[in-house]
Design a protein around this motif. Sequence first.
Motif, PDB file in Angstrom:
ATOM      1  N   MET A   1     -25.225  -0.130  62.597  1.00  0.00           N
ATOM      2  CA  MET A   1     -26.024  -1.352  62.632  1.00  0.00           C
ATOM      3  C   MET A   1     -26.572  -1.607  61.243  1.00  0.00           C
ATOM      4  O   MET A   1     -26.783  -0.691  60.469  1.00  0.00           O
ATOM      5  N   ARG A   2     -26.814  -2.856  60.959  1.00  0.00           N
ATOM      6  CA  ARG A   2     -27.428  -3.222  59.687  1.00  0.00           C
ATOM      7  C   ARG A   2     -28.941  -3.265  59.867  1.00  0.00           C
ATOM      8  O   ARG A   2     -29.438  -3.679  60.911  1.00  0.00           O
ATOM      9  N   ALA A   3     -29.650  -2.829  58.829  1.00  0.00           N
ATOM     10  CA  ALA A   3     -31.115  -2.811  58.869  1.00  0.00           C
ATOM     11  C   ALA A   3     -31.655  -3.031  57.463  1.00  0.00           C
ATOM     12  O   ALA A   3     -31.014  -2.659  56.474  1.00  0.00           O
ATOM     13  N   MET A   4     -32.815  -3.627  57.383  1.00  0.00           N
ATOM     14  CA  MET A   4     -33.515  -3.816  56.118  1.00  0.00           C
ATOM     15  C   MET A   4     -34.424  -2.600  55.923  1.00  0.00           C
ATOM     16  O   MET A   4     -35.336  -2.371  56.716  1.00  0.00           O
ATOM     17  N   VAL A   5     -34.145  -1.822  54.883  1.00  0.00           N
ATOM     18  CA  VAL A   5     -34.774  -0.519  54.686  1.00  0.00           C
ATOM     19  C   VAL A   5     -35.472  -0.478  53.331  1.00  0.00           C
ATOM     20  O   VAL A   5     -35.013  -1.086  52.368  1.00  0.00           O
ATOM     21  N   PHE A   6     -36.586   0.261  53.268  1.00  0.00           N
ATOM     22  CA  PHE A   6     -37.138   0.597  51.952  1.00  0.00           C
ATOM     23  C   PHE A   6     -37.289   2.105  51.867  1.00  0.00           C
ATOM     24  O   PHE A   6     -37.658   2.768  52.831  1.00  0.00           O
ATOM     25  N   ALA A   7     -36.932   2.660  50.707  1.00  0.00           N
ATOM     26  CA  ALA A   7     -36.984   4.102  50.487  1.00  0.00           C
ATOM     27  C   ALA A   7     -38.104   4.486  49.532  1.00  0.00           C
ATOM     28  O   ALA A   7     -38.370   5.665  49.319  1.00  0.00           O
ATOM     29  N   THR A   8     -38.741   3.484  48.954  1.00  0.00           N
ATOM     30  CA  THR A   8     -39.888   3.692  48.080  1.00  0.00           C
ATOM     31  C   THR A   8     -40.832   2.519  48.299  1.00  0.00           C
ATOM     32  O   THR A   8     -40.417   1.454  48.751  1.00  0.00           O
ATOM     33  N   HIS A   9     -42.099   2.725  48.012  1.00  0.00           N
ATOM     34  CA  HIS A   9     -43.072   1.640  48.194  1.00  0.00           C
ATOM     35  C   HIS A   9     -43.009   0.664  47.025  1.00  0.00           C
ATOM     36  O   HIS A   9     -42.676   1.032  45.907  1.00  0.00           O
ATOM     37  N   GLY A  10     -43.320  -0.607  47.319  1.00  0.00           N
ATOM     38  CA  GLY A  10     -43.327  -1.629  46.284  1.00  0.00           C
ATOM     39  C   GLY A  10     -43.242  -3.010  46.885  1.00  0.00           C
ATOM     40  O   GLY A  10     -43.519  -3.216  48.068  1.00  0.00           O
ATOM     41  N   GLY A  11     -42.824  -3.954  46.071  1.00  0.00           N
ATOM     42  CA  GLY A  11     -42.690  -5.341  46.494  1.00  0.00           C
ATOM     43  C   GLY A  11     -41.369  -5.577  47.202  1.00  0.00           C
ATOM     44  O   GLY A  11     -40.644  -4.633  47.526  1.00  0.00           O
ATOM     45  N   GLU A  13     -38.605  -6.306  46.170  1.00  0.00           N
ATOM     46  CA  GLU A  13     -37.429  -5.790  45.462  1.00  0.00           C
ATOM     47  C   GLU A  13     -36.998  -4.401  45.951  1.00  0.00           C
ATOM     48  O   GLU A  13     -35.875  -3.979  45.681  1.00  0.00           O
ATOM     49  N   VAL A  14     -37.849  -3.678  46.696  1.00  0.00           N
ATOM     50  CA  VAL A  14     -37.468  -2.346  47.183  1.00  0.00           C
ATOM     51  C   VAL A  14     -36.668  -2.413  48.490  1.00  0.00           C
ATOM     52  O   VAL A  14     -36.126  -1.398  48.938  1.00  0.00           O
ATOM     53  N   LEU A  15     -36.578  -3.595  49.089  1.00  0.00           N
ATOM     54  CA  LEU A  15     -35.836  -3.751  50.344  1.00  0.00           C
ATOM     55  C   LEU A  15     -34.343  -3.726  50.089  1.00  0.00           C
ATOM     56  O   LEU A  15     -33.842  -4.366  49.159  1.00  0.00           O
ATOM     57  N   ARG A  16     -33.618  -3.000  50.929  1.00  0.00           N
ATOM     58  CA  ARG A  16     -32.162  -2.891  50.829  1.00  0.00           C
ATOM     59  C   ARG A  16     -31.551  -3.063  52.207  1.00  0.00           C
ATOM     60  O   ARG A  16     -32.026  -2.465  53.176  1.00  0.00           O
ATOM     61  N   LEU A  17     -30.485  -3.844  52.290  1.00  0.00           N
ATOM     62  CA  LEU A  17     -29.735  -3.981  53.531  1.00  0.00           C
ATOM     63  C   LEU A  17     -28.775  -2.800  53.610  1.00  0.00           C
ATOM     64  O   LEU A  17     -27.940  -2.621  52.725  1.00  0.00           O
ATOM     65  N   GLU A  18     -28.928  -1.986  54.656  1.00  0.00           N
ATOM     66  CA  GLU A  18     -28.127  -0.770  54.778  1.00  0.00           C
ATOM     67  C   GLU A  18     -27.492  -0.684  56.156  1.00  0.00           C
ATOM     68  O   GLU A  18     -27.958  -1.301  57.111  1.00  0.00           O
ATOM     69  N   ASP A  19     -26.450   0.121  56.241  1.00  0.00           N
ATOM     70  CA  ASP A  19     -25.825   0.447  57.525  1.00  0.00           C
ATOM     71  C   ASP A  19     -26.410   1.751  58.018  1.00  0.00           C
ATOM     72  O   ASP A  19     -26.377   2.764  57.306  1.00  0.00           O
ATOM     73  N   LEU A  20     -26.965   1.715  59.228  1.00  0.00           N
ATOM     74  CA  LEU A  20     -27.550   2.902  59.855  1.00  0.00           C
ATOM     75  C   LEU A  20     -26.877   3.133  61.197  1.00  0.00           C
ATOM     76  O   LEU A  20     -26.378   2.183  61.817  1.00  0.00           O
ATOM     77  N   PRO A  21     -26.919   4.359  61.697  1.00  0.00           N
ATOM     78  CA  PRO A  21     -26.359   4.588  63.036  1.00  0.00           C
ATOM     79  C   PRO A  21     -27.237   3.925  64.099  1.00  0.00           C
ATOM     80  O   PRO A  21     -28.453   3.848  63.945  1.00  0.00           O
ATOM     81  N   ILE A  22     -26.592   3.445  65.161  1.00  0.00           N
ATOM     82  CA  ILE A  22     -27.339   2.900  66.295  1.00  0.00           C
ATOM     83  C   ILE A  22     -27.842   4.070  67.111  1.00  0.00           C
ATOM     84  O   ILE A  22     -27.081   4.977  67.457  1.00  0.00           O
TER      85      ILE A  22
END
Length: 150
Positions: A1-11, A13-22
């Motif tokens: 599944m696709r998800a909007m993820v952040f791996a570090t805190h910030g504005g 710009e830290v958001l990334r669209l990633e593929d994660l397992p359902i």
Amino acid sequence: MRAMVFATHGGPEVLRLEDLPILEASPGQVLVRVRACGVNHIDLWAREGKLPIRIPLPHVSGSEVTGEVAQVGPGVEGVALGQRVAIHPYLHDGTCEYCLAGEESTCLRGDILGMVSQGGYAEYVRVPANSLVPLPEGLGFVEAAAMTLA
């Protein structure tokens, strides 16, 4: 599944669209196919690292969620596949003294969807079955998502 993820805190710009397992629906839980998810200040504060709790990273925010039931976990009754639902964002165990008194938002082991738990900025979200609120006919996903935490 696709998800909007952040791996570090910030504005933003830290958001990334990633593929994660359902995730699978565990006992007492359901998997909801997300149709709408609002942006709340809690989501912004979590991403910015401005909450007084530790947010697990990487993280998927999103507390104002509506969708359709995609999977029902073992032991869950009264929930149908495809059922249109909103998710009550105050996740609660249903067993503590506050839950038993009808004060689920102050559950001793509670959470707000997307705060510590993974939230609805994804194609699917897994939640306790006691968090589902059936949507009435005529109420759209977007309109209902705007009412869940506001």
